[in-house]
Write an enzyme that holds these catalytic residues in place. Sequence first.
Site, PDB file in Angstrom:
ATOM      1  N   HIS A  12      -9.177 -10.382  21.327  1.00 19.65           N
ATOM      2  CA  HIS A  12      -9.647 -11.136  22.502  1.00 19.65           C
ATOM      3  C   HIS A  12     -10.325 -10.217  23.532  1.00 19.65           C
ATOM      4  O   HIS A  12     -10.189 -10.413  24.729  1.00 19.65           O
ATOM      5  CB  HIS A  12      -8.511 -11.959  23.110  1.00 19.65           C
ATOM      6  CG  HIS A  12      -7.300 -11.170  23.526  1.00 19.65           C
ATOM      7  ND1 HIS A  12      -6.020 -11.660  23.414  1.00 19.65           N
ATOM      8  CD2 HIS A  12      -7.170  -9.946  24.061  1.00 19.65           C
ATOM      9  CE1 HIS A  12      -5.168 -10.753  23.863  1.00 19.65           C
ATOM     10  NE2 HIS A  12      -5.844  -9.716  24.267  1.00 19.65           N
ATOM     11  N   HIS A  59      -3.156 -10.275  31.128  1.00 17.31           N
ATOM     12  CA  HIS A  59      -3.509  -8.881  31.471  1.00 17.31           C
ATOM     13  C   HIS A  59      -3.571  -8.692  32.984  1.00 17.31           C
ATOM     14  O   HIS A  59      -4.487  -8.054  33.498  1.00 17.31           O
ATOM     15  CB  HIS A  59      -4.863  -8.503  30.900  1.00 17.31           C
ATOM     16  CG  HIS A  59      -5.031  -8.735  29.434  1.00 17.31           C
ATOM     17  ND1 HIS A  59      -5.170  -9.984  28.887  1.00 17.31           N
ATOM     18  CD2 HIS A  59      -5.075  -7.870  28.395  1.00 17.31           C
ATOM     19  CE1 HIS A  59      -5.304  -9.862  27.560  1.00 17.31           C
ATOM     20  NE2 HIS A  59      -5.242  -8.603  27.252  1.00 17.31           N
ATOM     21  N   HIS A 195      -5.557  -0.382  19.302  1.00 19.28           N
ATOM     22  CA  HIS A 195      -6.377   0.195  20.375  1.00 19.28           C
ATOM     23  C   HIS A 195      -5.488   0.822  21.437  1.00 19.28           C
ATOM     24  O   HIS A 195      -4.325   0.430  21.604  1.00 19.28           O
ATOM     25  CB  HIS A 195      -7.345  -0.811  20.986  1.00 19.28           C
ATOM     26  CG  HIS A 195      -6.754  -1.996  21.721  1.00 19.28           C
ATOM     27  ND1 HIS A 195      -5.877  -2.890  21.136  1.00 19.28           N
ATOM     28  CD2 HIS A 195      -6.937  -2.455  22.977  1.00 19.28           C
ATOM     29  CE1 HIS A 195      -5.572  -3.844  22.010  1.00 19.28           C
ATOM     30  NE2 HIS A 195      -6.190  -3.598  23.147  1.00 19.28           N
ATOM     31  N   GLU A 242      -0.190  -5.773  21.195  1.00 16.87           N
ATOM     32  CA  GLU A 242      -0.590  -7.191  21.199  1.00 16.87           C
ATOM     33  C   GLU A 242      -0.401  -7.848  19.831  1.00 16.87           C
ATOM     34  O   GLU A 242      -0.458  -9.084  19.719  1.00 16.87           O
ATOM     35  CB  GLU A 242      -2.057  -7.321  21.638  1.00 16.87           C
ATOM     36  CG  GLU A 242      -2.263  -6.935  23.096  1.00 16.87           C
ATOM     37  CD  GLU A 242      -3.731  -6.910  23.508  1.00 16.87           C
ATOM     38  OE1 GLU A 242      -3.992  -6.930  24.719  1.00 16.87           O
ATOM     39  OE2 GLU A 242      -4.625  -6.863  22.635  1.00 16.87           O
TER      40      GLU A 242
END
Lengths: 282, 118
Positions: A12, A59, A195, A242
């Site tokens: 996303h 976030h 990431h 995530e």
Amino acid sequence: MARIIGGLTTSHIPAVGNAIHKGLQDDPYWEPFFRAYPPIRDWLGRHKPDVAINIYNDHGLGFFLDKMPTFAIGAAHEYVNEDEGWGIPQLDPFPGDPRLSWHIIESMVADEFDITSCQELPVDHGFVVPMQLFWPGAPHNADMPRTVPISANTVQHPIPTLGRALKFGRALRKAILSWPDDIKVVVLGTGGLSHQLDGERAGFINREFDRYCMDKIVDDPDELTSIGRMELVEKAGAQGTEFLMWMMMRGALGAKVVARSTNYHIPISNTGAGTMLLECTE
Amino acid sequence: MAEELHHHTHIEGTTIFDGEMAMKGYALNKMCFSFNRADAREEYLSDPEAYYQKFKLSDEQKQACRDKNVLAMIAAGGNIYYLAKFAGIFKLDVQDVGAQQTGMTKDEFKEKLRKAGD
């Protein structure tokens, strides 16, 4: 009775929202990522789900560190894509399904998952980018499903374990299947894959681990629960945690699924980007 | 803090944002959270020092912000999801932030990302 027809996973990444806005889908950098979506849109076009459960991680828009719910479920009539500070275009509100939300909350708490219920929940790129990818023009897509957002904390440790995430999904399945209306439901698990944005290790991507997760999540998600949280940070990167959202999604799909579509591409922004369509067979 | 109260293992180049860091960075992260609002971003840009004071940043946090030094902001308790909103005010994206933290040019950093796919 409600039926769960499948699960969708996608990264996303905010830069994807910008790329959509600028129409860069065929650009050489972006094409290997965007090519994953037309087959999934075709499947959605055939099945036309009524509801999309969107499992994402906030976030720093919907929640701050003053009160950080481990698992939060939206129970609003609509979800507003508010300004999150760095200028990706804001979309119009997404329609909710608050009666279904409350049914899920009731069922989850009865199943001993202690939920934070949210009658207002501003949604950020983690929620809207997947919607744009699967339903172009979202929320103004003729087939746009109603939505129930579910956010799990990956901002601040302690984060949930992968085992807890999978069990959450299984309880979510029970909640959805006990809804009396004759609706079709898809479950989105968004975020990841590997990431890391912060620290001297910024830019860390781990293809081998991502591939392992994408393989195991189809037929043996329980094996992934042996990965500890610090091991997950080490192997997937600090924000690769995530992947928890994928596990929650997978738990909701039942024992047997068929992977109808799979794509993996490095890099999109700082991320290993994974996309999957898992069709339910039960 | 006694060693047994640490709930995480050491991972090179990685700060685990846990309760300890959340306490340390609260003021800085709260300021960055405010940058979700356009009027707050304007207020900050019109007088950064007053804005640091308004959120009661520590001296370490103020200096890290003045220097736009991401590693120093993290050391001062900054959480990357909130720091991204600070970086956004200066039109810095996650590759700019990554390049700064790893001591690379942006092109070098992007090449490092690309190579992860080879």
